[in-house]
Structures are given as C-alpha cells and as structure tokens.
Design an enzyme around this catalytic site. Sequence first.
Site: not given
Length: 273
Positions: A174, A205, A207-210
Amino acid sequence: MMHTCLTIAGSDASGGAGIQADIKTMMANGVYAMSAITALTAQNTTGVRSIMNVTPEFLSDELDMICTDIFPDAVKIGMISERDLVLVIGEKLRQYQLHAIVLDPVMISSSGARLLKEDAVSAMKENLFPIVTLLTPNIPEAEYLTGVSIEEKNDMITAAKRITAEYGCAVLLKGGHRLQDADDLLYTEEECHFFHGKHIDNPNTHGTGCTLSSAIAANLAKGFRLFEAVERAKEYTSGAIAAGLNLGHGSGPMNHAFSYTGRFMEEAQAFHL
C-alpha cells in the site's frame, strides 16, 4: 446459498476498524461474515486506551467451532499481538486446510510506531507468511520486512519482489501518504501491477487497512481472481471514504454501508431527515 468469510482480528469498541469494520465490509460485499476475536481494545477515533488479549486456548476454541460448522471460503487476518496467538492461528489454518487467506500484518503503524513484539513478528513470518494467499503491508511494514528504503515506486517493486521470493505469497504493497498518492502495488510471481487511486479529501479514514483487506477476502470468497478481488476492494474502500461520514472527535470511520440499498435502509435514512 451464501459464500462465507472469516475474520481473525481484534475488536474496535468504536466500530471503525478491526472486527467490526471487517464484518461490515464483508456483508457489504455480499458474503456471510464470521469472526474469531484475538483481542478486545478500548478505543475510539482519538486513540487506544487499553488492550486485553484472549488466551491461546480461547482462540483455538473459536477457530474449532467455526471451522467444524460453517466452513469459511476465505479468511482475513488482522491484529495479532502475541506470539502464542500467532502459533494457534498457524496451527488451525493448516489443520483445517483453509485457503484464500489475506493477511494484513499490523506490525507498524503508518507513522512508524512498532505495534508488535519481535517474537510475535518472527512467529508470523515463520508460521503465517508461507501459507497466506496475499500479504497487505504498508510502506513501513514492507521496509521492516525487507530492509529496502521505499522512496519511490521502483522501491515498492523491489520490496514486494523480495517478500514474494522469500515467502512465496503475493503482496499488495500500500502506497499511502508516504508517496503522496493512493497507488497500491500488486506483486505476484506472474504479474506486477499498480492500482491507481485518486486522492479523496476526507480525513476520516480510520480502519482503511482493515476494510481493504476484508473486501479482498470477501471477493476471493466469491470466486474472483486475486487481481479482480483487489480491484473491487479498492473501488469499495474508495467509495466508503468518499461517502464523507463524519463521526467522532478524531480520525473518524468510513461509511461501510454507502452502497446499501433497499426498503429498510431507505426508511432509516428518511427517518433521520
């Protein structure tokens, strides 16, 4: 008949990340969501106050009960804060021959802060990396895993190639704020592709990775190829950010339900107008 997806991760009391975000994302992407909780966190949009890990025995029971009843078509793995929990997960993944596994290695935050002890990271590299389908590190995590300093896109390719060569898994590296864009690199033994993401002017944003990793797992559960699963997950995550939800006093959550339609959603929206 509905496809099924399992998330193995920590709980976020405020609902924006972790297990809660995973379940919302999986349901929004059309699969039945199940969860094995690794830790309880007391947190909100401004930060984390405390963490309470489950015992290895309890996590083992969770995974046994899930896999012997409603077998998951895909798995997402998130926060694992202790070595013994990593070992349990690796054992159960092998025991039940789980596949289509997406691992979001929550080791280092985007700001560079270490989130895991060294023995837990080592256990993850030895027991999980070789059997997962896709690893989704951010830039600090990829730098830690490879020793490559990532300052431009060619560095991303070098780091991703090194991870795939060492562990045999595909990598979605990412880009994020370090490179001032939202471009992510998918690297496999067969392909190398940048997914170009547009900048969305929204600071909320959390929790974007989750969300991204859960959306990928959900689409793998439905039978999409890895490239398609990532493409769809990127589009979904961007939509959730662009919806412009504004809750909390810190970096707020995204709107995981931005694409929900139907009478019950419409009535709820009308009620609040």
